[in-house]
Design a protein around this motif. Structure first.
Motif, PDB file in Angstrom:
ATOM      1  N   LEU A 151       0.808  -1.218   0.000  1.00 41.81           N
ATOM      2  CA  LEU A 151       0.000   0.000   0.000  1.00 41.81           C
ATOM      3  C   LEU A 151       0.841   1.267   0.000  1.00 41.81           C
ATOM      4  CD1 LEU A 151      -2.808  -1.081   2.463  1.00 41.81           C
ATOM      5  CD2 LEU A 151      -2.845  -1.083  -0.023  1.00 41.81           C
ATOM      6  N   HIS A 152       2.137   1.169   0.273  1.00 41.67           N
ATOM      7  CA  HIS A 152       3.004   2.349   0.319  1.00 41.67           C
ATOM      8  C   HIS A 152       3.603   2.697  -1.043  1.00 41.67           C
ATOM      9  CE1 HIS A 152       2.550   2.419   4.608  1.00 41.67           C
ATOM     10  NE2 HIS A 152       2.878   1.137   4.641  1.00 41.67           N
ATOM     11  N   ILE A 153       3.348   1.845  -2.023  1.00 41.19           N
ATOM     12  CA  ILE A 153       3.842   2.105  -3.374  1.00 41.19           C
ATOM     13  C   ILE A 153       2.659   2.618  -4.197  1.00 41.19           C
ATOM     14  CG2 ILE A 153       4.804   1.077  -5.465  1.00 41.19           C
ATOM     15  CD1 ILE A 153       6.199  -0.968  -3.670  1.00 41.19           C
ATOM     16  N   PRO A 154       2.758   3.808  -4.749  1.00 37.72           N
ATOM     17  CA  PRO A 154       1.609   4.371  -5.466  1.00 37.72           C
ATOM     18  C   PRO A 154       1.253   3.651  -6.761  1.00 37.72           C
ATOM     19  CG  PRO A 154       3.509   5.815  -5.652  1.00 37.72           C
ATOM     20  CD  PRO A 154       3.890   4.721  -4.710  1.00 37.72           C
ATOM     21  N   LYS A 155       2.145   2.826  -7.260  1.00 33.47           N
ATOM     22  CA  LYS A 155       1.864   2.071  -8.479  1.00 33.47           C
ATOM     23  C   LYS A 155       1.420   0.671  -8.087  1.00 33.47           C
ATOM     24  CE  LYS A 155       4.080   0.307 -12.626  1.00 33.47           C
ATOM     25  NZ  LYS A 155       5.345   0.156 -13.331  1.00 33.47           N
ATOM     26  N   ARG A 156       0.228   0.276  -8.528  1.00 33.59           N
ATOM     27  CA  ARG A 156      -0.283  -1.055  -8.233  1.00 33.59           C
ATOM     28  C   ARG A 156      -0.335  -1.873  -9.510  1.00 33.59           C
ATOM     29  NH1 ARG A 156      -5.729  -1.331  -6.078  1.00 33.59           N
ATOM     30  NH2 ARG A 156      -5.111  -3.432  -5.536  1.00 33.59           N
ATOM     31  N   THR A 157      -0.115  -3.156  -9.375  1.00 29.67           N
ATOM     32  CA  THR A 157      -0.285  -4.067 -10.501  1.00 29.67           C
ATOM     33  C   THR A 157      -1.324  -5.104 -10.114  1.00 29.67           C
ATOM     34  OG1 THR A 157       1.479  -5.538  -9.762  1.00 29.67           O
ATOM     35  CG2 THR A 157       2.088  -3.772 -11.298  1.00 29.67           C
ATOM     36  N   LYS A 158      -2.045  -5.611 -11.083  1.00 29.86           N
ATOM     37  CA  LYS A 158      -3.055  -6.624 -10.829  1.00 29.86           C
ATOM     38  C   LYS A 158      -3.105  -7.574 -12.014  1.00 29.86           C
ATOM     39  CE  LYS A 158      -6.160  -8.221  -8.141  1.00 29.86           C
ATOM     40  NZ  LYS A 158      -5.682  -8.889  -6.950  1.00 29.86           N
ATOM     41  N   ASP A 159      -3.233  -8.843 -11.731  1.00 28.45           N
ATOM     42  CA  ASP A 159      -3.321  -9.850 -12.774  1.00 28.45           C
ATOM     43  C   ASP A 159      -4.792 -10.180 -13.048  1.00 28.45           C
ATOM     44  OD1 ASP A 159      -0.574  -9.961 -12.806  1.00 28.45           O
ATOM     45  OD2 ASP A 159      -0.455 -11.732 -11.541  1.00 28.45           O
ATOM     46  N   PHE A 160      -5.128 -10.304 -14.313  1.00 30.12           N
ATOM     47  CA  PHE A 160      -6.478 -10.674 -14.731  1.00 30.12           C
ATOM     48  C   PHE A 160      -6.420 -11.860 -15.670  1.00 30.12           C
ATOM     49  CE2 PHE A 160      -7.327  -6.395 -13.396  1.00 30.12           C
ATOM     50  CZ  PHE A 160      -8.637  -6.432 -12.942  1.00 30.12           C
ATOM     51  N   GLU A 161      -7.486 -12.637 -15.655  1.00 27.60           N
ATOM     52  CA  GLU A 161      -7.676 -13.681 -16.664  1.00 27.60           C
ATOM     53  C   GLU A 161      -8.838 -13.229 -17.527  1.00 27.60           C
ATOM     54  OE1 GLU A 161      -9.670 -18.039 -16.961  1.00 27.60           O
ATOM     55  OE2 GLU A 161      -8.122 -17.822 -15.430  1.00 27.60           O
ATOM     56  N   PHE A 162      -8.634 -13.271 -18.835  1.00 27.19           N
ATOM     57  CA  PHE A 162      -9.679 -12.912 -19.785  1.00 27.19           C
ATOM     58  C   PHE A 162     -10.056 -14.139 -20.580  1.00 27.19           C
ATOM     59  CE2 PHE A 162      -7.386  -8.974 -19.066  1.00 27.19           C
ATOM     60  CZ  PHE A 162      -8.410  -8.056 -18.914  1.00 27.19           C
ATOM     61  N   ARG A 163     -11.358 -14.328 -20.756  1.00 28.19           N
ATOM     62  CA  ARG A 163     -11.849 -15.379 -21.646  1.00 28.19           C
ATOM     63  C   ARG A 163     -12.644 -14.697 -22.745  1.00 28.19           C
ATOM     64  NH1 ARG A 163     -13.511 -20.729 -18.167  1.00 28.19           N
ATOM     65  NH2 ARG A 163     -11.500 -20.902 -17.111  1.00 28.19           N
ATOM     66  N   CYS A 164     -12.235 -14.935 -23.974  1.00 31.61           N
ATOM     67  CA  CYS A 164     -12.893 -14.346 -25.127  1.00 31.61           C
ATOM     68  C   CYS A 164     -13.665 -15.454 -25.831  1.00 31.61           C
ATOM     69  CB  CYS A 164     -11.860 -13.730 -26.063  1.00 31.61           C
ATOM     70  SG  CYS A 164     -10.919 -12.405 -25.281  1.00 31.61           S
ATOM     71  N   TYR A 165     -14.987 -15.349 -25.801  1.00 33.68           N
ATOM     72  CA  TYR A 165     -15.851 -16.384 -26.348  1.00 33.68           C
ATOM     73  C   TYR A 165     -16.252 -16.081 -27.777  1.00 33.68           C
ATOM     74  CZ  TYR A 165     -16.437 -18.191 -21.624  1.00 33.68           C
ATOM     75  OH  TYR A 165     -16.207 -18.724 -20.386  1.00 33.68           O
ATOM     76  N   GLY A 166     -16.604 -17.139 -28.484  1.00 34.10           N
ATOM     77  CA  GLY A 166     -17.150 -17.038 -29.824  1.00 34.10           C
ATOM     78  C   GLY A 166     -17.859 -18.327 -30.170  1.00 34.10           C
ATOM     79  N   VAL A 167     -18.665 -18.292 -31.209  1.00 28.06           N
ATOM     80  CA  VAL A 167     -19.349 -19.502 -31.656  1.00 28.06           C
ATOM     81  C   VAL A 167     -18.331 -20.468 -32.255  1.00 28.06           C
ATOM     82  CG1 VAL A 167     -21.106 -20.414 -33.225  1.00 28.06           C
ATOM     83  CG2 VAL A 167     -21.521 -18.285 -31.990  1.00 28.06           C
ATOM     84  N   THR A 168     -17.292 -19.912 -32.884  1.00 27.50           N
ATOM     85  CA  THR A 168     -16.208 -20.709 -33.465  1.00 27.50           C
ATOM     86  C   THR A 168     -14.883 -20.226 -32.885  1.00 27.50           C
ATOM     87  OG1 THR A 168     -15.851 -19.173 -35.294  1.00 27.50           O
ATOM     88  CG2 THR A 168     -17.485 -20.938 -35.645  1.00 27.50           C
ATOM     89  N   SER A 169     -13.852 -21.013 -33.081  1.00 21.61           N
ATOM     90  CA  SER A 169     -12.530 -20.626 -32.600  1.00 21.61           C
ATOM     91  C   SER A 169     -12.022 -19.350 -33.289  1.00 21.61           C
ATOM     92  CB  SER A 169     -11.548 -21.786 -32.796  1.00 21.61           C
ATOM     93  OG  SER A 169     -10.291 -21.449 -32.289  1.00 21.61           O
ATOM     94  N   PRO A 170     -12.159 -19.208 -34.606  1.00 21.07           N
ATOM     95  CA  PRO A 170     -11.727 -17.952 -35.230  1.00 21.07           C
ATOM     96  C   PRO A 170     -12.498 -16.741 -34.695  1.00 21.07           C
ATOM     97  CG  PRO A 170     -11.942 -19.646 -36.902  1.00 21.07           C
ATOM     98  CD  PRO A 170     -12.503 -20.215 -35.627  1.00 21.07           C
ATOM     99  N   GLU A 171     -13.775 -16.914 -34.389  1.00 18.61           N
ATOM    100  CA  GLU A 171     -14.566 -15.815 -33.847  1.00 18.61           C
ATOM    101  C   GLU A 171     -14.059 -15.434 -32.450  1.00 18.61           C
ATOM    102  OE1 GLU A 171     -18.995 -15.312 -34.683  1.00 18.61           O
ATOM    103  OE2 GLU A 171     -18.965 -16.010 -32.601  1.00 18.61           O
ATOM    104  N   ALA A 172     -13.746 -16.427 -31.617  1.00 17.65           N
ATOM    105  CA  ALA A 172     -13.197 -16.154 -30.284  1.00 17.65           C
ATOM    106  C   ALA A 172     -11.840 -15.466 -30.399  1.00 17.65           C
ATOM    107  CB  ALA A 172     -13.067 -17.458 -29.486  1.00 17.65           C
ATOM    108  N   ASN A 173     -11.034 -15.885 -31.368  1.00 18.96           N
ATOM    109  CA  ASN A 173      -9.730 -15.242 -31.581  1.00 18.96           C
ATOM    110  C   ASN A 173      -9.878 -13.807 -32.057  1.00 18.96           C
ATOM    111  OD1 ASN A 173      -7.706 -17.107 -30.782  1.00 18.96           O
ATOM    112  ND2 ASN A 173      -8.271 -18.376 -32.524  1.00 18.96           N
ATOM    113  N   SER A 174     -10.910 -13.511 -32.840  1.00 11.61           N
ATOM    114  CA  SER A 174     -11.131 -12.132 -33.277  1.00 11.61           C
ATOM    115  C   SER A 174     -11.515 -11.252 -32.093  1.00 11.61           C
ATOM    116  CB  SER A 174     -12.198 -12.062 -34.376  1.00 11.61           C
ATOM    117  OG  SER A 174     -13.494 -12.258 -33.858  1.00 11.61           O
ATOM    118  N   VAL A 175     -12.273 -11.798 -31.139  1.00 16.33           N
ATOM    119  CA  VAL A 175     -12.613 -11.053 -29.922  1.00 16.33           C
ATOM    120  C   VAL A 175     -11.343 -10.803 -29.109  1.00 16.33           C
ATOM    121  CG1 VAL A 175     -13.903 -11.088 -27.747  1.00 16.33           C
ATOM    122  CG2 VAL A 175     -14.988 -11.908 -29.845  1.00 16.33           C
TER     123      VAL A 175
END
Length: 130
Positions: free
Chosen positions: A60-84
């Protein structure tokens, strides 16, 4: 320094990105989901789900914070999910080094760092592609 809610920060960044929102909005319904997960009535379509993934800077003493996120990009097909995924990637990098207005004040978003490549995966329970 005010507390910055990392989930709100990500939501504001993504929800303000026109190309991403155009791709994941259908019939007036935006498919951007946060830590609460997917809705019960979700069916395979272009969508982004994000959750915090642990890790990051907790000093809390460092004004710069980092945070890790997991993103899931969905699509009807794999190419569609990759475009997202491509749109998500562009949205995060387009906002690098910018100030973001949140409910708690203003935050400086430095950058997003990709810790791994996009993978073609399938939800084991319902066969949705992400």
């Amino acid at each position: 320094m005010a507390y910055v809610d990392p989930n709100e920060l990500i939501y504001v960044i993504l929800a303000s990105d026109s190309p991403l929102m155009a791709a994941i909005t259908s019939g007036g319904r935006r498919s951007l989901y946060g830590p609460n997960g997917l809705p019960i009535d979700f069916s395979p379509r272009k969508a982004v789900l994000y959750t915090t993934a642990g890790g990051g800077n907790a000093d809390l003493h460092i004004p710069k914070r980092t945070k890790d996120f997991e993103f899931r990009c969905y699509g009807v097909t794999s190419p569609e999910a990759n475009s997202v995924f491509g749109l998500l990637y562009a949205a995060l990098h387009r906002r690098s080094h910018s100030r973001i207005t949140l409910s708690s004040g203003t935050a400086q978003f430095q950058y997003a760092h990709l810790s791994g490549e996009a993978l073609d995966l399938i939800e084991p329970v319902n066969d949705w592609i992400f």
